[in-house]
Design a protein around this motif. Structure first.
Motif, PDB file in Angstrom:
ATOM      1  N   GLU A 321      19.754  53.974  46.630  1.00  9.46           N
ATOM      2  CA  GLU A 321      18.546  53.589  47.354  1.00  9.46           C
ATOM      3  C   GLU A 321      18.761  52.297  48.138  1.00  9.46           C
ATOM      4  O   GLU A 321      18.336  52.180  49.292  1.00  9.46           O
ATOM      5  N   VAL A 322      19.413  51.332  47.519  1.00  9.65           N
ATOM      6  CA  VAL A 322      19.660  50.049  48.192  1.00  9.65           C
ATOM      7  C   VAL A 322      20.533  50.249  49.426  1.00  9.65           C
ATOM      8  O   VAL A 322      20.234  49.753  50.525  1.00  9.65           O
ATOM      9  N   PHE A 323      21.623  50.998  49.254  1.00 10.46           N
ATOM     10  CA  PHE A 323      22.593  51.110  50.345  1.00 10.46           C
ATOM     11  C   PHE A 323      22.217  52.155  51.394  1.00 10.46           C
ATOM     12  O   PHE A 323      22.897  52.260  52.422  1.00 10.46           O
ATOM     13  N   SER A 324      21.146  52.904  51.167  1.00  6.93           N
ATOM     14  CA  SER A 324      20.649  53.805  52.200  1.00  6.93           C
ATOM     15  C   SER A 324      19.379  53.276  52.846  1.00  6.93           C
ATOM     16  O   SER A 324      18.871  53.871  53.802  1.00  6.93           O
ATOM     17  N   ASP A 325      18.871  52.150  52.348  1.00  8.52           N
ATOM     18  CA  ASP A 325      17.687  51.542  52.941  1.00  8.52           C
ATOM     19  C   ASP A 325      17.973  51.180  54.403  1.00  8.52           C
ATOM     20  O   ASP A 325      19.037  50.656  54.731  1.00  8.52           O
ATOM     21  N   GLN A 326      17.009  51.461  55.283  1.00 13.39           N
ATOM     22  CA  GLN A 326      17.267  51.299  56.707  1.00 13.39           C
ATOM     23  C   GLN A 326      17.585  49.860  57.091  1.00 13.39           C
ATOM     24  O   GLN A 326      18.433  49.603  57.944  1.00 13.39           O
ATOM     25  N   THR A 328      19.059  47.652  55.185  1.00 16.72           N
ATOM     26  CA  THR A 328      20.433  47.412  54.733  1.00 16.72           C
ATOM     27  C   THR A 328      21.434  48.033  55.688  1.00 16.72           C
ATOM     28  O   THR A 328      22.415  47.393  56.089  1.00 16.72           O
ATOM     29  N   VAL A 329      21.187  49.259  56.068  1.00 16.98           N
ATOM     30  CA  VAL A 329      22.100  49.968  56.980  1.00 16.98           C
ATOM     31  C   VAL A 329      22.188  49.248  58.318  1.00 16.98           C
ATOM     32  O   VAL A 329      23.271  49.071  58.881  1.00 16.98           O
ATOM     33  N   ASP A 330      21.053  48.816  58.847  1.00 15.89           N
ATOM     34  CA  ASP A 330      21.019  48.220  60.187  1.00 15.89           C
ATOM     35  C   ASP A 330      21.537  46.788  60.216  1.00 15.89           C
ATOM     36  O   ASP A 330      22.095  46.344  61.228  1.00 15.89           O
ATOM     37  N   ASN A 331      21.358  46.037  59.122  1.00 12.15           N
ATOM     38  CA  ASN A 331      21.624  44.601  59.173  1.00 12.15           C
ATOM     39  C   ASN A 331      22.734  44.107  58.256  1.00 12.15           C
ATOM     40  O   ASN A 331      23.295  43.040  58.506  1.00 12.15           O
ATOM     41  N   LEU A 332      23.036  44.844  57.201  1.00 12.70           N
ATOM     42  CA  LEU A 332      23.935  44.297  56.193  1.00 12.70           C
ATOM     43  C   LEU A 332      25.218  45.090  55.975  1.00 12.70           C
ATOM     44  O   LEU A 332      26.081  44.638  55.228  1.00 12.70           O
ATOM     45  N   LEU A 333      25.358  46.237  56.593  1.00 12.35           N
ATOM     46  CA  LEU A 333      26.576  47.016  56.393  1.00 12.35           C
ATOM     47  C   LEU A 333      27.402  47.055  57.673  1.00 12.35           C
ATOM     48  O   LEU A 333      26.867  47.269  58.758  1.00 12.35           O
ATOM     49  N   LYS A 334      28.691  46.849  57.517  1.00  9.68           N
ATOM     50  CA  LYS A 334      29.619  46.857  58.646  1.00  9.68           C
ATOM     51  C   LYS A 334      30.824  47.721  58.269  1.00  9.68           C
ATOM     52  O   LYS A 334      31.408  47.562  57.196  1.00  9.68           O
ATOM     53  N   THR A 335      31.195  48.632  59.147  1.00 10.36           N
ATOM     54  CA  THR A 335      32.351  49.492  58.908  1.00 10.36           C
ATOM     55  C   THR A 335      33.595  48.843  59.481  1.00 10.36           C
ATOM     56  O   THR A 335      33.623  48.443  60.650  1.00 10.36           O
ATOM     57  N   LEU A 336      34.631  48.712  58.655  1.00 11.60           N
ATOM     58  CA  LEU A 336      35.898  48.127  59.082  1.00 11.60           C
ATOM     59  C   LEU A 336      36.966  49.206  59.187  1.00 11.60           C
ATOM     60  O   LEU A 336      36.957  50.188  58.446  1.00 11.60           O
ATOM     61  N   GLU A 337      37.884  48.986  60.110  1.00 13.11           N
ATOM     62  CA  GLU A 337      39.047  49.857  60.276  1.00 13.11           C
ATOM     63  C   GLU A 337      40.271  49.094  59.797  1.00 13.11           C
ATOM     64  O   GLU A 337      40.605  48.038  60.330  1.00 13.11           O
ATOM     65  N   HIS A 338      40.930  49.623  58.783  1.00  7.83           N
ATOM     66  CA  HIS A 338      42.083  48.953  58.185  1.00  7.83           C
ATOM     67  C   HIS A 338      43.326  49.805  58.416  1.00  7.83           C
ATOM     68  O   HIS A 338      43.264  51.040  58.302  1.00  7.83           O
ATOM     69  N   PRO A 339      44.473  49.173  58.732  1.00  6.52           N
ATOM     70  CA  PRO A 339      45.661  49.975  59.057  1.00  6.52           C
ATOM     71  C   PRO A 339      46.167  50.852  57.933  1.00  6.52           C
ATOM     72  O   PRO A 339      46.792  51.883  58.181  1.00  6.52           O
ATOM     73  N   LYS A 340      45.897  50.482  56.672  1.00  5.92           N
ATOM     74  CA  LYS A 340      46.351  51.295  55.535  1.00  5.92           C
ATOM     75  C   LYS A 340      45.190  51.898  54.745  1.00  5.92           C
ATOM     76  O   LYS A 340      45.287  53.020  54.260  1.00  5.92           O
TER      77      LYS A 340
END
Length: 388
Positions: A321-326, A328-340
């Motif tokens: 519920e916390v991590f699907s809250d809108q 949280t999704v819009d302001n607190l989660l960032k997707t990173l791309e890592h080489p490995k």
């Protein structure tokens, strides 16, 4: 717009959690952080049972926005390279056991001779002196020894650690404050200084405001789980659909508001509950009345009813519920791309700046990822090649 700490050069000799968390905060604000690891790597790379691309998820969570190199500080070449980097740094952060930096020629006294403006932050478990100075320290040990566990848990459970590494996190945040305070002082004096902080001291500091309570009464606050020794109600209650809701009424005003939201106006004037002292003296009866009421409706129904009257409450949310809250999704989660490790999400820095926003621009470094760009050609040019 630019970041607040753009151009600040930070040499990061820390490992595990508390130091890397502090330097990550600086990196999020634009500092060029060079993470220096021993050839075998930060132990956090292998900590825990879950890994991505060979690195532990705990390491990946707190080392973004940093360039990474490896140095063998027991070798002459490693020591020389470290000193050359320190000569051009604004800030150095280390959390070695006391005595190690002196052995390898990286003590504050030695480095300030070649860089008087250096801010040298030293994080230890128990400080630099005393019988515990050189004993190993991890978060749970500090929680146990600082008194934190004595106020966490229930009479049935006994003392408990918190569900997250509180001592690591508190120390990291206070260390970041200390570094920024020393930077402000340097603007006036032109000189750096040493900033010392132990996990033990930071954790005892976090007992505020219970320090004055203990001094005034000589009593340790009792183990009460979700209850509070001085506020009733202050507890969680089960709803009809077997969910939990947290309720706090800090004074009689909010007790009346809660009673309205519950549809139980009669409790406002019930002599057992009408005042704060009455509720304290009848804690079990109050909890029993509320437990019976909350069990009659679902969490969603209570959420609507209590929100409408302005009660102080909160659903006990699950992690999904916390991590699907809108928000949280819009302001607190960032997707990173890592080489490995591939793609993974991290929690963004919560500080919001109107003119100098924080940024996440780099995934955590692989082991020794930037050795060529930083160490080849001499460390004196390393700080000019930063891309944060």
């Amino acid at each position: 717009m630019t970041t607040a700490l753009k151009g600040l050069k930070v040499l990061d000799f820390t490992q595990m959690m508390t130091g890397p968390m502090a330097t990550m905060m600086l990196a999020d604000s634009g500092a060029d952080v060079i993470k220096v690891e021993q050839p075998e790597g930060d132990p956090f790379r292998k900590s825990g049972e879950t890994t991505l691309g060979g690195d532990g998820v705990f390491f990946l969570a707190i080392n973004r926005n940093k360039r990474g190199i490896t140095l063998d500080l027991k070798s002459d070449s490693g020591k020389e390279a470290a000193r050359a980097l320190a000569a051009g740094a604004d800030v150095l952060v280390e959390n070695f056991r006391p005595g190690f930096t002196e052995k390898v020629g990286l003590s504050y006294e030695e480095l300030r001779e070649i860089n008087p403006r250096l801010i040298y932050c030293s994080i230890t478990g128990f400080g630099h002196s005393g019988p515990d100075a050189k004993r190993p320290a991890l978060d749970q040990i500090i929680q146990a020894m600082s008194g934190l566990m004595q106020i966490t848990g229930t009479p049935e459970s006994g003392p408990l650690k918190t569900g997250f590494p509180f001592s690591d996190l508190a120390t990291a945040l206070i260390a970041t404050t200390g570094i920024l305070t020393a930077m402000h002082a340097r603007e006036r004096t032109g000189e750096g200084q040493r900033v010392d902080l132990s996990m033990m001291d930071a954790s005892i500091f976090s007992l505020v405001p219970r320090d004055v309570y203990f001094d005034a009464t000589g009593k340790t606050p009792p183990l009460m789980g979700n209850e509070h020794w001085d506020i009733v109600p202050n507890n969680t209650y089960k709803t009809l659909d077997d969910r939990d809701i947290m309720i706090i009424t800090i004074n009689d005003k909010f007790w009346h508001i809660l009673c309205e939201g519950l549809g139980a106006s009669q409790l406002k004037t019930d002599p057992r509950f009408a005042t704060k002292n009455a509720r304290l003296n009848n804690r079990q009866a109050c909890d029993a009345e509320l437990a019976e009421i909350f069990a009659t409706r679902t969490l969603a129904e209570w959420d609507q009813a209590l929100s409408a009257v302005g009660a102080i409450y909160g659903p006990v949310r699950t992690w999904p519920e916390v991590f699907s809250d809108q928000h949280t999704v819009d302001n607190l989660l960032k997707t990173l791309e890592h080489p490995k490790a591939g793609t993974f999400k991290v929690i963004n820095n919560p500080l919001q700046f109107s003119a100098t926003p924080n940024e996440i621009v780099m995934a955590p470094p692989t082991l020794g990822q930037h050795n060529d760009t930083i160490l080849t050609g001499g460390c004196g040019t390393a700080w000019q090649s930063g891309n944060v």
